[in-house]
Design a protein around this motif. Structure first.
Motif, short mmCIF file in Angstrom:
data_model
loop_
_atom_site.label_atom_id
_atom_site.label_comp_id
_atom_site.label_asym_id
_atom_site.label_seq_id
_atom_site.Cartn_x
_atom_site.Cartn_y
_atom_site.Cartn_z
N PRO A 23 8.78 -15.34 3.99
CA PRO A 23 9.14 -16.71 3.64
C PRO A 23 9.13 -17.59 4.89
O PRO A 23 9.26 -17.11 6.00
CB PRO A 23 10.55 -16.55 3.07
CG PRO A 23 11.06 -15.28 3.62
CD PRO A 23 9.87 -14.40 3.82
N LEU A 24 9.02 -18.91 4.68
CA LEU A 24 8.97 -19.84 5.80
C LEU A 24 10.31 -19.97 6.48
O LEU A 24 10.39 -20.36 7.62
CB LEU A 24 8.50 -21.21 5.30
CG LEU A 24 7.01 -21.28 4.94
CD1 LEU A 24 6.70 -22.64 4.35
CD2 LEU A 24 6.14 -21.02 6.15
N ARG A 25 11.40 -19.64 5.77
CA ARG A 25 12.73 -19.78 6.35
C ARG A 25 12.87 -18.84 7.54
O ARG A 25 12.49 -17.68 7.45
CB ARG A 25 13.77 -19.43 5.28
CG ARG A 25 15.18 -19.73 5.69
CD ARG A 25 16.11 -19.52 4.49
NE ARG A 25 16.00 -18.17 3.94
CZ ARG A 25 16.57 -17.11 4.47
NH1 ARG A 25 17.29 -17.21 5.57
NH2 ARG A 25 16.43 -15.92 3.90
N PRO A 26 13.45 -19.33 8.69
CA PRO A 26 13.63 -18.44 9.85
C PRO A 26 14.62 -17.33 9.52
O PRO A 26 15.46 -17.47 8.63
CB PRO A 26 14.20 -19.37 10.92
CG PRO A 26 13.98 -20.75 10.44
CD PRO A 26 13.90 -20.69 8.95
N SER A 27 14.54 -16.25 10.31
CA SER A 27 15.43 -15.12 10.07
C SER A 27 16.85 -15.48 10.52
O SER A 27 17.05 -16.38 11.33
CB SER A 27 14.92 -13.90 10.81
OG SER A 27 15.05 -14.12 12.20
N TRP A 28 17.80 -14.69 10.03
CA TRP A 28 19.19 -14.90 10.43
C TRP A 28 19.35 -14.69 11.93
O TRP A 28 20.11 -15.40 12.59
CB TRP A 28 20.10 -13.94 9.66
CG TRP A 28 20.31 -14.38 8.25
CD1 TRP A 28 19.81 -13.80 7.11
CD2 TRP A 28 21.05 -15.52 7.81
NE1 TRP A 28 20.20 -14.52 6.00
CE2 TRP A 28 20.97 -15.57 6.39
CE3 TRP A 28 21.79 -16.51 8.47
CZ2 TRP A 28 21.58 -16.55 5.64
CZ3 TRP A 28 22.40 -17.49 7.71
CH2 TRP A 28 22.28 -17.50 6.31
N LEU A 29 18.64 -13.70 12.46
CA LEU A 29 18.73 -13.40 13.89
C LEU A 29 18.30 -14.62 14.70
O LEU A 29 18.99 -15.04 15.64
CB LEU A 29 17.84 -12.20 14.22
CG LEU A 29 17.81 -11.79 15.69
CD1 LEU A 29 19.17 -11.26 16.11
CD2 LEU A 29 16.73 -10.75 15.94
N THR A 30 17.18 -15.20 14.30
CA THR A 30 16.66 -16.38 15.01
C THR A 30 17.66 -17.51 14.96
O THR A 30 18.00 -18.13 15.99
CB THR A 30 15.34 -16.84 14.36
OG1 THR A 30 14.45 -15.75 14.35
CG2 THR A 30 14.72 -18.00 15.12
N MET A 31 18.16 -17.77 13.76
CA MET A 31 19.10 -18.89 13.60
C MET A 31 20.37 -18.64 14.39
O MET A 31 20.90 -19.55 15.04
CB MET A 31 19.40 -19.11 12.12
CG MET A 31 18.21 -19.69 11.36
SD MET A 31 18.65 -20.41 9.78
CE MET A 31 19.02 -18.96 8.84
N SER A 32 20.87 -17.37 14.36
CA SER A 32 22.11 -17.05 15.07
C SER A 32 21.94 -17.24 16.57
O SER A 32 22.76 -17.89 17.23
CB SER A 32 22.52 -15.60 14.78
OG SER A 32 22.64 -15.42 13.40
N VAL A 33 20.83 -16.65 17.11
CA VAL A 33 20.62 -16.73 18.57
C VAL A 33 20.44 -18.19 18.99
O VAL A 33 21.04 -18.64 19.98
CB VAL A 33 19.40 -15.88 18.96
CG1 VAL A 33 19.02 -16.14 20.42
CG2 VAL A 33 19.70 -14.41 18.76
N THR A 34 19.65 -18.92 18.22
CA THR A 34 19.41 -20.33 18.56
C THR A 34 20.71 -21.12 18.53
O THR A 34 21.00 -21.92 19.42
CB THR A 34 18.39 -20.94 17.57
OG1 THR A 34 17.25 -20.10 17.53
CG2 THR A 34 17.97 -22.33 18.01
N LEU A 35 21.51 -20.85 17.51
CA LEU A 35 22.79 -21.56 17.37
C LEU A 35 23.72 -21.23 18.53
O LEU A 35 24.34 -22.12 19.11
CB LEU A 35 23.42 -21.18 16.03
CG LEU A 35 24.57 -22.07 15.57
CD1 LEU A 35 24.07 -23.48 15.29
CD2 LEU A 35 25.22 -21.49 14.31
#
Lengths: 130, 518
Positions: free
Chosen positions: B6-18
């Motif tokens: 899916p186009l939605r980023p992974s949880w890992l990506t979102m968590s690290v970025t956040l």
């Protein structure tokens, strides 16, 4: 389905059941039949008697039916040959033997088919001798 | 690849970025706070220095007043001596010698614009002279919208009793003056207010025409005589330097950018990993399927080999049995026993059927490459119909067969024979069989349609499976052989019901590429 008394037939088949019963059917309709169990014996018989028709199984011990046909190529007088096999006669085999073999019969051969084929072969043999 | 991301980023990506963004914001806040503290400290230091400087400058007025007071004392309050001493002052400065008469304060000598001897004082000047002490006394500073006026007085023991020395100067608060043009004001924008609250009404000078001053500011008290004035200052340029001042913002931008880049990198790696895992999973699935297929093929091959051997080996005994039954029936015919004759007939038929099954089995199991040659379809059909003539009551109608088809001769004969025999068997009470062949779009299509009862559409897909039969006497291999041979030509076979309701077999084979052989 009658045969001329003079028609001498050689039946060569290593399977005794087929050989005996085929010979019995042919005798029943008037042919004089000699039975042999292999190609070597067939060649020996063919060298001794003036057979009109030879019914040769392809797969036989010692010498197979094909070897018998090829051995007869040098002979001056050859009977009308019919080949018998439980396997398909492939195109290559037909090409090799076509000019020497009158008919190919696939086992099991219905008795009526055998009798009709033998009748035609015997007539051909008589015509050749005449 | 069946697996899609899916186009939605992974949880890992979102968590690290956040997390990185939050760390960056906290870093920004701390750095900015520290920077601001440093800036404020430097601003305060500079402001204090400016205040000291202003205090010294303004207290110089006290020196002037003390000098005037000394003159007054030495001349015993002589107005003429005072006037003489204070002559030549700029018009913006006024100096007065004031004498208290009862409750009123009267000018006895004046130097400067706006005052004259005998003048009774009032307003801000009066309040200034009323408060005059031995120490420099400051009166109200007033700004009338154009000009500011500062007032000073000296009295008490510095002058003879009843006398007061007064001085005031007037200026445009926004005009550059010597007080604010040099050090330490060069780095500051300042506003100096007189005693009392910091409002425009008691503004004295300002280096900025826009009031109040904008940005971080500092205040310092300016001691002028007996009162406290207020100096408000902002930095012209950051004391800690432009880069240092901007560093928190630069840090914030860089941090957020890094968070974004790291997030993208993690997302790319995560997606690559996901892709690799999906690929491995798919390959594993394929390998398992291939392995299962190989095992199945091996088993089928072993079974096929066995079936072929049995099929061949049974031919001889079956042939002998057929011959024996024929001989037995021939021998018994003269006995005229109908039942036995019937039994022998049936035994012969069953034996022939068993032989036919052997034939089908070996044909189905035979592993042979197709050898396609161009064939005249009409000639092949004629040959098949000659060897497989229609039973009584069945009419064969051949449509247009003027087609050249590229096929293995023996296999095409077997295909047509099996389909035609199947059609005959579908019409036990007679009927008609229609044969057609045509070619278009690179495909030769052969159709065999009977006028029987048709097929159950639900069984259509099974009719081509080996050993599947709807007939009591069928081997279940006839149409399976048709399918196998057709597919060995990369063709297709299908069965449905024709317009007349009977079964219709459609065979599609590749178009011939050479001239037909008879």
């Amino acid at each position: 389905m009658t045969a001329e008394p003079s028609a001498l037939v050689l039946v060569a088949d290593d399977n005794a059941g087929i050989r005996d019963t085929s010979a019995a059917i042919l005798r029943a309709v008037g042919y004089t039949v000699t039975e042999v169990p292999d190609g070597q014996a067939a060649l020996e018989e063919l060298g001794q008697k003036p057979f009109g028709v030879a019914l040769l199984d392809v797969q036989m011990p010692k010498r197979d039916g094909i070897a018998v046909v090829e051995a007869l190529a040098s002979s001056t007088t050859t009977p009308v040959i019919m080949m018998l096999s439980a396997y398909d006669f492939d195109a290559e085999l037909r090409e090799r033997l076509d000019h020497r073999v009158y008919k190919y019969l696939k086992k099991p051969v219905p008795p009526t088919v055998l009798i009709d084929a033998m009748c035609e072969a015997a007539a051909l043999s008589r015509a050749a001798l005449a | 690849m069946s697996a899609s991301r899916p186009l939605r980023p992974s949880w890992l990506t979102m968590s690290v970025t956040l997390i990185l963004a939050v760390v960056t914001l906290v870093g920004f806040a701390l750095t900015e706070r520290n920077t601001n503290q440093q800036e404020e400290a430097l601003l305060q230091t500079n402001t204090n220095q400016a205040a000291d400087f202003a205090s010294q400058s303004l207290n110089a007025v006290g020196t002037l007043l003390s000098s005037a007071a000394a003159t007054v004392t030495s001349t015993n309050g002589s107005p003429s001596a005072f006037t003489h001493a204070e002559a030549g002052l700029p018009l913006t400065i006024a100096t007065l010698l004031v004498k208290r008469t009862g409750a009123a304060y009267v000018v006895t000598a004046a130097s400067g614009k706006g005052f004259h001897p005998g003048q009774v004082l009032g307003g801000a000047v009066l309040s200034t002279v009323q408060g005059a002490r031995s120490k420099l006394t400051t009166g109200p500073v007033t700004f009338n919208g154009k000009l500011s006026t500062a007032r000073f007085a000296l009295g008490g023991s510095t002058v003879p009793a009843g006398l007061i020395v007064y001085e005031q100067f007037t200026l445009n608060p926004f005009t550059s003056v010597s007080l604010t043009s040099g050090k330490p004001f060069e780095h500051l924008r300042i506003t100096l207010y007189g005693p009392g609250p910091v409002t425009t009404h008691n503004l004295l000078i300002s280096t900025s025409s826009s009031l109040p001053l904008r940005g971080p500011s500092a205040r310092a008290s300016v001691a002028v005589g007996s009162s406290e004035w207020t100096l408000v200052a902002v930095a012209r340029h950051p004391f800690i330097g432009g880069f240092a001042k901007s560093s928190p913002l630069i840090l914030l931008i860089l941090g957020l950018f890094m968070a974004l880049i790291i997030g993208i990198a993690i997302e790319i790696l995560a997606r690559r990993r996901h892709y690799a895992e999906a690929l491995v999973e798919e390959r594993t699935r394929e390998l398992k399927a291939t392995q299962a297929s190989l095992v199945h093929q091996e088993r089928v091959s072993a079974v096929g080999e066995m079936a072929t051997v049995i099929g061949h080996e049974l031919r001889n005994p079956l042939g002998a049995a057929i011959n024996l039954l024929f001989l037995a029936r021939s021998g018994l015919a003269s006995h005229d026993v109908p039942e036995v004759d019937d039994y022998l007939n049936r035994a012969e038929k069953e034996t022939i059927r068993a032989a036919s099954l052997c034939e089908d089995l070996t044909a189905y199991m035979r592993e042979r490459e197709s050898v396609p040659v161009p064939l005249d379809l009409a000639a092949v059909v004629a040959e098949v119909l000659e060897s497989t003539p229609p039973p009584d009551g069945i009419e064969v109608v051949t449509g247009d067969l003027g087609v050249v088809v590229e096929a293995d001769r023996a296999q095409l004969v077997q295909i047509l024979t099996n389909v035609i025999i199947n059609a005959y068997q579908a019409m036990p009470d007679g009927g008609s069989l229609r044969l057609e062949g045509n070619q278009s779009h690179g495909i030769v299509q052969i159709t065999v349609e009977d006028s029987g009862a048709g097929i159950d559409p639900g069984n259509a897909e099974h009719l081509l499976d080996p050993f599947y039969t709807t007939k009591v006497t069928g081997s279940g291999l006839g149409l399976a052989i048709v399918k196998r041979f057709t597919e060995s030509h990369e063709g297709t076979v299908s069965i449905d019901n024709g317009p007349g309701g009977g079964a219709r077999v459609t065979i599609r084979l590749p178009q011939p590429t050479a001239k037909a052989t008879p």
